[in-house]
Motif scaffolding. Structure first.
Motif, PDB file in Angstrom:
ATOM      1  N   VAL A   1       1.968   8.107 -23.473  1.00  0.00           N
ATOM      2  CA  VAL A   1       3.381   8.320 -23.157  1.00  0.00           C
ATOM      3  C   VAL A   1       3.663   7.529 -21.885  1.00  0.00           C
ATOM      4  CG1 VAL A   1       5.131   9.996 -22.472  1.00  0.00           C
ATOM      5  CG2 VAL A   1       3.421  10.605 -24.216  1.00  0.00           C
ATOM      6  N   THR A   2       4.593   6.581 -21.983  1.00  0.00           N
ATOM      7  CA  THR A   2       4.875   5.732 -20.827  1.00  0.00           C
ATOM      8  C   THR A   2       6.077   6.271 -20.064  1.00  0.00           C
ATOM      9  OG1 THR A   2       4.005   3.823 -21.995  1.00  0.00           O
ATOM     10  CG2 THR A   2       5.432   3.374 -20.110  1.00  0.00           C
ATOM     11  N   LEU A   3       5.882   6.539 -18.785  1.00  0.00           N
ATOM     12  CA  LEU A   3       6.979   7.012 -17.940  1.00  0.00           C
ATOM     13  C   LEU A   3       7.469   5.845 -17.091  1.00  0.00           C
ATOM     14  CD1 LEU A   3       5.363  10.317 -16.579  1.00  0.00           C
ATOM     15  CD2 LEU A   3       6.883  10.061 -18.560  1.00  0.00           C
ATOM     16  N   THR A   4       8.752   5.569 -17.168  1.00  0.00           N
ATOM     17  CA  THR A   4       9.302   4.546 -16.278  1.00  0.00           C
ATOM     18  C   THR A   4      10.199   5.246 -15.266  1.00  0.00           C
ATOM     19  OG1 THR A   4      11.105   4.216 -17.824  1.00  0.00           O
ATOM     20  CG2 THR A   4       9.257   2.697 -18.000  1.00  0.00           C
ATOM     21  N   GLY A   5      10.551   4.539 -14.203  1.00  0.00           N
ATOM     22  CA  GLY A   5      11.406   5.152 -13.196  1.00  0.00           C
ATOM     23  C   GLY A   5      10.692   6.192 -12.355  1.00  0.00           C
ATOM     24  N   VAL A   6       9.373   6.157 -12.379  1.00  0.00           N
ATOM     25  CA  VAL A   6       8.593   7.038 -11.501  1.00  0.00           C
ATOM     26  C   VAL A   6       8.837   6.602 -10.062  1.00  0.00           C
ATOM     27  CG1 VAL A   6       6.216   7.626 -10.835  1.00  0.00           C
ATOM     28  CG2 VAL A   6       6.856   7.496 -13.264  1.00  0.00           C
ATOM     29  N   ARG A   7       8.890   7.557  -9.117  1.00  0.00           N
ATOM     30  CA  ARG A   7       9.083   7.202  -7.711  1.00  0.00           C
ATOM     31  C   ARG A   7       7.832   7.552  -6.909  1.00  0.00           C
ATOM     32  NH1 ARG A   7      13.472   6.216 -10.007  1.00  0.00           N
ATOM     33  NH2 ARG A   7      15.350   5.616  -8.857  1.00  0.00           N
ATOM     34  N   VAL A   8       7.305   6.552  -6.212  1.00  0.00           N
ATOM     35  CA  VAL A   8       6.073   6.771  -5.447  1.00  0.00           C
ATOM     36  C   VAL A   8       6.318   6.458  -3.974  1.00  0.00           C
ATOM     37  CG1 VAL A   8       4.656   6.205  -7.460  1.00  0.00           C
ATOM     38  CG2 VAL A   8       5.165   4.415  -5.778  1.00  0.00           C
ATOM     39  N   GLU A   9       5.492   7.041  -3.116  1.00  0.00           N
ATOM     40  CA  GLU A   9       5.695   6.828  -1.684  1.00  0.00           C
ATOM     41  C   GLU A   9       5.391   5.369  -1.307  1.00  0.00           C
ATOM     42  OE1 GLU A   9       2.234   8.031   0.999  1.00  0.00           O
ATOM     43  OE2 GLU A   9       2.347   9.746  -0.393  1.00  0.00           O
ATOM     44  N   PRO A  10       6.030   4.861  -0.246  1.00  0.00           N
ATOM     45  CA  PRO A  10       5.959   3.428   0.084  1.00  0.00           C
ATOM     46  C   PRO A  10       4.557   2.942   0.435  1.00  0.00           C
ATOM     47  CG  PRO A  10       7.187   4.657   1.758  1.00  0.00           C
ATOM     48  CD  PRO A  10       6.987   5.579   0.613  1.00  0.00           C
ATOM     49  N   GLU A  11       3.681   3.851   0.819  1.00  0.00           N
ATOM     50  CA  GLU A  11       2.296   3.473   1.127  1.00  0.00           C
ATOM     51  C   GLU A  11       1.637   2.753  -0.056  1.00  0.00           C
ATOM     52  OE1 GLU A  11       1.256   4.402   4.189  1.00  0.00           O
ATOM     53  OE2 GLU A  11      -0.782   3.599   4.013  1.00  0.00           O
ATOM     54  N   LEU A  12       2.167   2.981  -1.258  1.00  0.00           N
ATOM     55  CA  LEU A  12       1.544   2.397  -2.449  1.00  0.00           C
ATOM     56  C   LEU A  12       1.997   0.960  -2.720  1.00  0.00           C
ATOM     57  CD1 LEU A  12       1.581   5.577  -4.691  1.00  0.00           C
ATOM     58  CD2 LEU A  12      -0.456   4.279  -4.035  1.00  0.00           C
ATOM     59  N   ALA A  13       2.792   0.399  -1.796  1.00  0.00           N
ATOM     60  CA  ALA A  13       3.307  -0.961  -2.012  1.00  0.00           C
ATOM     61  C   ALA A  13       2.173  -1.964  -2.230  1.00  0.00           C
ATOM     62  CB  ALA A  13       4.158  -1.388  -0.816  1.00  0.00           C
ATOM     63  N   ASP A  14       1.060  -1.756  -1.532  1.00  0.00           N
ATOM     64  CA  ASP A  14      -0.012  -2.752  -1.654  1.00  0.00           C
ATOM     65  C   ASP A  14      -1.141  -2.271  -2.570  1.00  0.00           C
ATOM     66  OD1 ASP A  14      -0.970  -0.774  -0.088  1.00  0.00           O
ATOM     67  OD2 ASP A  14      -1.580  -2.056   1.594  1.00  0.00           O
ATOM     68  N   ALA A  15      -0.813  -1.328  -3.448  1.00  0.00           N
ATOM     69  CA  ALA A  15      -1.838  -0.825  -4.377  1.00  0.00           C
ATOM     70  C   ALA A  15      -2.269  -1.948  -5.322  1.00  0.00           C
ATOM     71  CB  ALA A  15      -1.289   0.350  -5.179  1.00  0.00           C
ATOM     72  N   ALA A  16      -3.536  -2.308  -5.263  1.00  0.00           N
ATOM     73  CA  ALA A  16      -4.024  -3.442  -6.062  1.00  0.00           C
ATOM     74  C   ALA A  16      -4.701  -2.927  -7.328  1.00  0.00           C
ATOM     75  CB  ALA A  16      -5.016  -4.259  -5.241  1.00  0.00           C
ATOM     76  N   PRO A  17      -4.665  -3.730  -8.394  1.00  0.00           N
ATOM     77  CA  PRO A  17      -5.322  -3.321  -9.638  1.00  0.00           C
ATOM     78  C   PRO A  17      -6.731  -2.786  -9.397  1.00  0.00           C
ATOM     79  CG  PRO A  17      -4.137  -5.349 -10.000  1.00  0.00           C
ATOM     80  CD  PRO A  17      -4.013  -5.034  -8.526  1.00  0.00           C
ATOM     81  N   GLY A  18      -7.035  -1.683 -10.053  1.00  0.00           N
ATOM     82  CA  GLY A  18      -8.352  -1.091  -9.921  1.00  0.00           C
ATOM     83  C   GLY A  18      -8.426   0.006  -8.878  1.00  0.00           C
ATOM     84  N   GLN A  19      -7.431   0.046  -7.951  1.00  0.00           N
ATOM     85  CA  GLN A  19      -7.469   1.112  -6.936  1.00  0.00           C
ATOM     86  C   GLN A  19      -7.122   2.451  -7.555  1.00  0.00           C
ATOM     87  OE1 GLN A  19      -5.311  -1.315  -3.747  1.00  0.00           O
ATOM     88  NE2 GLN A  19      -6.291   0.313  -2.578  1.00  0.00           N
ATOM     89  N   ARG A  20      -7.758   3.493  -7.040  1.00  0.00           N
ATOM     90  CA  ARG A  20      -7.600   4.828  -7.611  1.00  0.00           C
ATOM     91  C   ARG A  20      -7.047   5.787  -6.568  1.00  0.00           C
ATOM     92  NH1 ARG A  20     -12.663   2.710  -8.454  1.00  0.00           N
ATOM     93  NH2 ARG A  20     -13.108   2.085 -10.599  1.00  0.00           N
ATOM     94  N   TYR A  21      -6.204   6.675  -7.023  1.00  0.00           N
ATOM     95  CA  TYR A  21      -5.567   7.639  -6.126  1.00  0.00           C
ATOM     96  C   TYR A  21      -5.526   9.008  -6.760  1.00  0.00           C
ATOM     97  CZ  TYR A  21      -3.827   3.359  -3.990  1.00  0.00           C
ATOM     98  OH  TYR A  21      -3.738   2.132  -3.397  1.00  0.00           O
ATOM     99  N   GLN A  22      -5.414  10.026  -5.897  1.00  0.00           N
ATOM    100  CA  GLN A  22      -4.955  11.308  -6.415  1.00  0.00           C
ATOM    101  C   GLN A  22      -3.472  11.405  -6.105  1.00  0.00           C
ATOM    102  OE1 GLN A  22      -4.917  15.592  -4.863  1.00  0.00           O
ATOM    103  NE2 GLN A  22      -6.956  15.444  -5.773  1.00  0.00           N
TER     104      GLN A  22
END
Ligand code: ATP
Ligand code: MG
Length: 569
Positions: free
Chosen positions: A507-528
């Motif tokens: 199920v693909t969710l679009t329009g999700v809002r994430v905190e600005p710290e994630l601006a530099d989230a690079a492929p492969g990085q993992r978060y809770q």
């Protein structure tokens, strides 16, 4: 240098006994022998961890060998992916990468040796006739009329087979063993077949190809393998494995020994490459590395770590009887790994707008949040807070049921590491009646960490500041097969795949809002994502278009399964 660790499974017991008898001069040498006809899956990971793990524990060696004796189904793409996956899992074959096809010439010479010893013959029966002659489990077989060919005649025809004098499928080379054997594998099994197919390494050099049961023991022996570990379905082939080596004069104390263990099966998925290929080719998934696939590349893309997969393989252990492992255990392993390592972030998957009516316009405060409460060394970050926020749509109920302690008209909740807010008014879309905004007030004396913040409310919600949040796409993955039985039936082919797939596995969710710290989230990085689960940045992601895969939700069903079983491991 050979070490002798305390054995952790029955295979290590065998190895320790062998070391005691000085079998193989105390060497331990294993191999991982994939057939390059598909991508590796989590079952292969079990075999990789076992083979490379044993080599590590004993100070021995483990080879990577491509079992490429079947030119029809094999592709270079698979060879590349297999190497990538083994490396990613954390194992190293140094310079010991081999191909069974490198030994075609040697295998051919060994076949002539068998013929010369009167232990192999060319048979002209059609495959249908061969099936008839083979007999059944209760009835012994019949000897082929070609069984009595002379050695010279056999040699002559076999050389002709190699030289391309005969049509595909017209003749085979068979071992001369025992048509009355209770083990069907010993009833004069086929060693070579004629097949005009271009091989990815040997090209058109060969038009005869060795069968697995002949090629495998020889490849092992040529590489000086000591312990040839394979899965249980080869147990009945072991007498043939030994026959090939025995007949060619390999000494029993210095030749490889086949040892079988139970293959891994997992609930909610299929594990055979044939079925996995079907899922890919028929477009039920988006390729071998689709995050729903049990392939190593799928698990990697989903966000699994090599550490979690290795931990899983250790926990399931190695046994001699087949069983199905709960996928919940695999999920437990990644949760445990990421709980310790993954930075926490806030992401609102299905945003509902909240306006704090008494919060100053234009003001932005920075709320301090720990990056990982499990690991203070990961530090803190500052998260912007302002008058207009998003919260999770499911954290608000206009008509809250009992025990719903989140937001509702007139109720208060705490916004995580920020303030207590109260819902004053609900704004709805005039046409649809859908809730589109909450008008709230905040209590300025309740800022987290400040003196006035002692006041308690029952619910705490995650949030993002609307003006500062980034938009993202989140792919929510679920099991490919909803029912365990469905996966099982798909595996056995009792039902068509299509009838048993989970229609909501993505199920693909679009329009999700994430905190600005994630601006530099690079492929492969993992978060809770707080209160949501573990997520990994997909390779499709970019600064303009952030894409996250859900690895697992937070709720640990394994713990529950364990509890129900009385807490035993
Ligand atoms: P599949 O049935 O998925 O095609 P396979 O056994 O034909 O698997 P190979 O490439 O021949 O696949 O396997 C390479 C090695 O991995 C073999 O030693 C095999 O026994 C092992 N292996 C394959 N599947 C599993 C599994 N589910 N659990 C443990 N080991 C496995
Ligand atoms: Mg195979």
């Amino acid at each position: 240098m050979t070490q002798k660790p305390v054995p952790s499974n029955f295979i290590e017991n065998i190895i320790n006994e062998d070391l005691e008898r000085n079998k193989n001069q105390g060497r331990v040498h294993t191999r991982f022998p994939p057939e390059p006809n598909g991508y590796l899956h989590i079952g292969h990971a079990k075999s990789i961890c076992l083979n490379f793990g044993i080599a590590d524990r004993y100070g021995g060696l483990c080879n990577l060998r491509f079992d490429d004796t079947n030119p029809i189904k094999e592709e270079v793409e698979y060879i590349d992916s297999i190497q990538e996956d083994v490396k990613w899992l954390g194992f190293d074959w140094d310079d010991r990468i081999y191909y069974a096809s490198d030994y075609f010439e040697q295998m051919y010479e060994y076949a002539e040796q068998l013929i010369k010893a009167g232990k192999a013959y060319v048979c002209d029966l059609s495959s249908e006739e061969m099936r008839e002659y083979r007999g059944t489990l209760t009835e012994s077989g019949k000897e082929s009329p070609y069984r009595q060919r002379t050695i010279d005649e056999n040699l002559d025809i076999f050389r002709g087979m190699r030289a391309g004098e005969f049509e595909d499928g017209s003749r085979v080379l068979r071992a001369k063993i025992d048509m009355a054997s209770p083990n069907l594998n010993m009833r004069d099994p086929v060693l070579y077949r004629i097949l005009r197919a271009t091989h990815h390494r040997t090209g058109d050099e060969w038009c005869i190809y060795p069968m697995y049961d002949y090629a495998h023991p020889l490849s092992d022996a040529i590489e000086n393998i000591t312990h040839s570990i394979c899965t249980l379905e080869f147990e009945d082939h072991r007498p043939l494995y030994d026959w090939v080596l025995e007949s060619l004069g390999f000494d029993v104390n210095h030749r490889p020994q086949q040892i079988e263990f139970a293959r891994l099966e997992l609930t909610h998925t299929v594990m055979s490459k044939r079925k996995l290929r079907q899922l890919v080719e028929q477009g039920y998934v988006n390729g071998w590395d689709d995050p729903r696939m049990p392939t190593i590349s799928g698990l990697r893309r989903r966000g699994y770590t090599p550490e979690a997969i290795r931990d899983f393989c250790n926990r399931i252990g190695v046994a001699k009887s087949n069983s199905v492992v709960e996928v919940a255990l695999l999920e437990h392993c990644i949760r445990e790994d990421l709980n310790a390592r993954a930075p926490r972030r806030m992401a609102v998957l299905e945003p509902l707008r909240v306006v704090l009516e008494n919060y100053p316009e234009g003001l932005t405060e920075e709320m301090e949040m720990e990056n990982n409460p499990q690991n203070p060394a990961m530090g803190i970050r500052k998260v912007p807070f302002s008058r207009i926020l998003y919260i999770e749509r499911e954290d608000f109920r206009e008509d809250p049921p009992k025990k719903f302690f989140r937001l509702a008209p007139g109720r208060e909740v705490r916004l995580m590491n920020a303030y207590i807010i109260r819902c004053e008014e609900v704004i709805k879309d005039e046409e649809t009646g859908e809730v589109i905004e909450l008008r709230c007030t905040y209590d300025p004396t309740t800022r987290s960490g400040s003196e006035g913040s002692t006041r308690k409310v029952r619910g705490t919600l995650h949030w993002v500041s609307a003006a500062h949040a980034l938009e993202a796409e989140v792919r929510m993955y679920d099991y490919l097969f909803l029912e365990d039985e469905a996966a099982e039936e798909a595996e056995t082919g009792a039902l068509e795949l299509e009838q048993m797939l989970n229609p909501n596995s993505l199920v693909t969710l679009t329009g999700v809002r994430v905190e600005p710290e994630l601006a530099d989230a690079a492929p492969g990085q993992r978060y809770q994502f707080l209160r949501q689960g573990y997520f990994c940045v997909d390779p499709d992601s970019s600064v303009e278009n952030l894409v996250f895969n859900r690895i697992v939700p937070l709720r640990d069903t394994w713990a529950k399964i364990q509890k129900a079983r009385g807490g035993k491991k």
